[in-house]
Every structure is written in C-alpha cells, then in structure tokens.
Design an enzyme around this catalytic site. Sequence first.
Site, short mmCIF file in Angstrom:
data_model
loop_
_atom_site.label_atom_id
_atom_site.label_comp_id
_atom_site.label_asym_id
_atom_site.label_seq_id
_atom_site.Cartn_x
_atom_site.Cartn_y
_atom_site.Cartn_z
N HIS A 136 36.53 90.26 -17.57
CA HIS A 136 35.47 89.45 -18.18
C HIS A 136 36.03 88.12 -18.68
CE1 HIS A 136 31.87 88.77 -20.84
NE2 HIS A 136 32.79 88.16 -21.57
N GLU A 137 37.16 88.17 -19.37
CA GLU A 137 37.75 86.95 -19.92
C GLU A 137 38.26 86.03 -18.82
OE1 GLU A 137 37.15 86.23 -22.84
OE2 GLU A 137 36.56 88.20 -23.56
N HIS A 140 35.48 84.01 -17.40
CA HIS A 140 35.13 82.83 -18.21
C HIS A 140 36.00 81.63 -17.82
CE1 HIS A 140 32.05 84.25 -20.84
NE2 HIS A 140 32.79 85.17 -21.44
N GLU A 204 27.55 84.99 -20.52
CA GLU A 204 28.13 86.29 -20.83
C GLU A 204 27.69 87.33 -19.81
OE1 GLU A 204 30.40 87.11 -23.12
OE2 GLU A 204 30.52 84.98 -23.64
#
Length: 276
Positions: A136-137, A140, A204
């Site tokens: 997930h990070e 980003h 997100e």
Amino acid sequence: MRHTGLKLRMLFVGTILFAFYAAIAGVALAMFGTGIWPIVAVGTLLFVGFQYKFGKWAALRSVGAEDLPEEQYPEIHRMVERLSDDMGIEKPKLKMARMGAPNAFATGRRGAGVVVVGVELMQVLDRDELEGVIAHELAHIRNRDVVTMVLGQSIAAIVGIAVQWGVILAGDNDFADFILGWIAGMVSQMLVMIFVLAISRYREYVADADAREHVGSGEPLARALEKIQSGNERVEDTRIDDSTAALCIFDSEKGLLRSLFATHPPVEKRIERLRN
C-alpha cells in the site's frame, strides 16, 4: 488504462485548483501589473518546493524515524525489493519508528521515497499482513500521491494567504480588517482543501487496490487494517501529529466535521472493498 477513475477525478479537481490559482494570479496581475508575473511564478515554485522538503523532514523527525537495519530485518528488505521491482520503482529507503500505536507511512517521490514502518506494527502483524501494508505504501510512492497532495495543499495555502491580504489591503488596515482578512483566508483555504481531501480519500482506495493486485489478495491488508484499528483504539496518545497522520495508512480521527476534512475514507469501507 490504469486507474481511470482516479485520473478523471484528478482532471476535475486539477481544473478547479487551476481556476482558483489563475483567479488569484489574475487579481495580482491586475493590482500590480504584468511585471509581478515572474515573482508569482517563482514564488509559487519555491513555496511548493519548501512545503515538500519541509513536510518530508518534519514527518520523519516527528516520529523519530531511524534506518531499518538490513542485517536485523533482511526479510522486510527483500520483501520491499521484490514489491518495488514488481511495481517498477526504485526501492525506497526503509525506516522504523516507535509511534505509540501500530501504523506506517510513506513520504517522498519516485527515486527519493521513504517508507516508515512502526515498531508496534511489526509486532502485531503477520508476514503477509505486513506485506499488504508495505505494498500500500509503495503504491503511494509509485502514484506520486505525496507530491500531488503537497501541490494541492500549497495552492490552498496560497489562495488563503492571497484572500487574507486582499481583504486587509482593500480595507483601512485597522485591527478589524486583519481579523476579517484572517477569517476570509481561513474559509477560502478550507473550501479549496475540500476538493484536495476528496482526492486524498480516493487515493487511499487506489493504493489499497494496488496492494491487493501485487500481493495477490485483499485479505492480508484487510486483516492488517483490522489489527491496526484495534491497536489504535487501545492507545490514548501517540507520537503521530495531524500532518503526519495524513500520510499514515490509518488515521483514527472521527467526527462529523472531521469526516468532511478527512484524509482517509472510513476503514470499514476500505476493508469491505478489499474483501469484495
């Protein structure tokens, strides 16, 4: 086309932000003449650059982030290398921090990214759950989310400052004008931020979807979010301030007004999407 929904939303919000900025620049040009244009352009670039550099430094410093030793955590380093290669980005710097609650965040851009993993997070998550969080990070960083948010926040700040001083200069420069200008500037900045934060919440969802794609399932990240939420609910105070919380995978703030200005969608909706 990847993330068509995100690109359409970015186009819509970007058009609105450009309109705000163009209006403020137009007023400045009308008041001070075309000679001020280089100052406006250079000033904007310097302001955005400062916001980006200072924000990155402040986020890392606020949680006391330190390098994640590769000799102690070789499995995490190999995991990040594999995911980074799969996503087509350079491996970011890995740092660890005691945040007071399980959490993680990414900052920086492609080629100069940093992922900070909370010590508390590593203690409560299983390997596949941690992989989901890290994916997930990394998403980003690949999607340039931090740079995009800094740009949006900078335009909101510029609009707020310009409106504030516009009101002050249009008046008699007395105390009442300063108060009125401050209020007008704050309201203007908040209105612009509504559009910026709407994109933040959607980003997100996109990062969650990217993590699911590269991990192979949404279940590990869904379980991780449940554990992170539970861990944060048991903690009254953390080292994570509001600006850093906007970068984290989980933001625990709630409330009606907060929901309008939230950087994250409700965690329950994120979990539901991941499992569907």
